[in-house]
Design an enzyme around this catalytic site. Sequence first.
Site, mmCIF file in Angstrom:
data_model
loop_
_atom_site.group_PDB
_atom_site.id
_atom_site.type_symbol
_atom_site.label_atom_id
_atom_site.label_comp_id
_atom_site.label_asym_id
_atom_site.label_seq_id
_atom_site.Cartn_x
_atom_site.Cartn_y
_atom_site.Cartn_z
ATOM 1 N N HIS A 58 0.862 -1.185 0.000
ATOM 2 C CA HIS A 58 0.000 0.000 0.000
ATOM 3 C C HIS A 58 0.901 1.238 0.000
ATOM 4 C CE1 HIS A 58 -3.963 -1.847 1.781
ATOM 5 N NE2 HIS A 58 -3.491 -2.534 0.762
ATOM 6 N N GLU A 60 1.043 3.895 1.809
ATOM 7 C CA GLU A 60 1.570 4.345 3.105
ATOM 8 C C GLU A 60 2.762 3.489 3.545
ATOM 9 O OE1 GLU A 60 -1.585 3.589 2.264
ATOM 10 O OE2 GLU A 60 -2.997 4.309 3.787
ATOM 11 N N CYS A 96 -5.932 1.901 6.112
ATOM 12 C CA CYS A 96 -6.498 0.612 6.541
ATOM 13 C C CYS A 96 -5.797 0.188 7.848
ATOM 14 C CB CYS A 96 -6.286 -0.430 5.435
ATOM 15 S SG CYS A 96 -4.601 -1.074 5.340
#
Lengths: 181, 181
Positions: free
Chosen positions: A68, A70, A98
């Site tokens: 992801h 991040e 998330c």
Amino acid sequence: MTKNITPIEIKNMDERSRDEYFMGFALEEAHKAYALGEIPIGAILVQNNTIISRHHNRRELDNDATAHAEVLVIREACDVLKRWRLTGCTLYVTIEPCPMCAGAIINSRIDRVVYGASDYKGGAVESLFNVLSHPGLNHEPELASGILGDECSQIMKDFFKERRKTRRSTQEAEGSALEMR
Amino acid sequence: MTKNITPIEIKNMDERSRDEYFMGFALEEAHKAYALGEIPIGAILVQNNTIISRHHNRRELDNDATAHAEVLVIREACDVLKRWRLTGCTLYVTIEPCPMCAGAIINSRIDRVVYGASDYKGGAVESLFNVLSHPGLNHEPELASGILGDECSQIMKDFFKERRKTRRSTQEAEGSALEMR
């Protein structure tokens, strides 16, 4: 807004303008992801008003469930700064993190997190969990949200709308093929 | 228990024995971490009764806040299997996963998770959050816990006890140095 401005000029902006300025780069990353067929989420990591890492979701490209935006900016920033504690850094991300990414933010001790739009189905900041403000955890970053929220949300809606359309066309084509047998 | 046994022999074990057998390897990884001065948590990933990746916490060694044992085994398994969906796999980890690792388990669609001891201060499975059984998330792995729980917990206690002792000695030595000035 022009993007050729110096860290000092950025520092002199008011906080909202500065957040929108940096979120623009995270959105650019989201657009790159869109063009590559990845879920369009982008993130950047900023230290002293300078971008030290920028990424978009690369799950399909890298065949990596942890890729992801991040996590990728956090890993790269750790590598650049040669330390796992990212104190003094702000993370900008287009969509509410998330559980994995919110946990990575806690683990890396990032000072401040700014996101664009909420993710009511899977977000771990305000939607399903409160990972970034849980009193039991040993770190609590400063938070801001809703920065360029409409743009961050719209690109996701466009992506999933297009994907549903493509899937429907494929199914219809497969349906026709079956009828032809 | 001897470790030179075949996947078929492992398959024929009852579930508890099989879980203890595999947790033994995760514990081995935790011991390696201990020897390296890392928080002693180990994890392995198993597919068809075969270990496809094994790691321990490497946060300090790699200067990477995301380098927890679980994330490392997931990333390596994705790389080995050339897919981000780890369906058909079981993750063994010595300590209850944190929010980041529980989120990575959800994101990688691992079928089953087995852990040794609970982490009441930071666990995201049963302690602070219920990431692996939240009805709002799109995946819910099968769970087992308490497998070799005492051993998994003891190595953590030993590690932190020793670390406190070392810090105290260092502080005392620094204190003496100050007195000598």
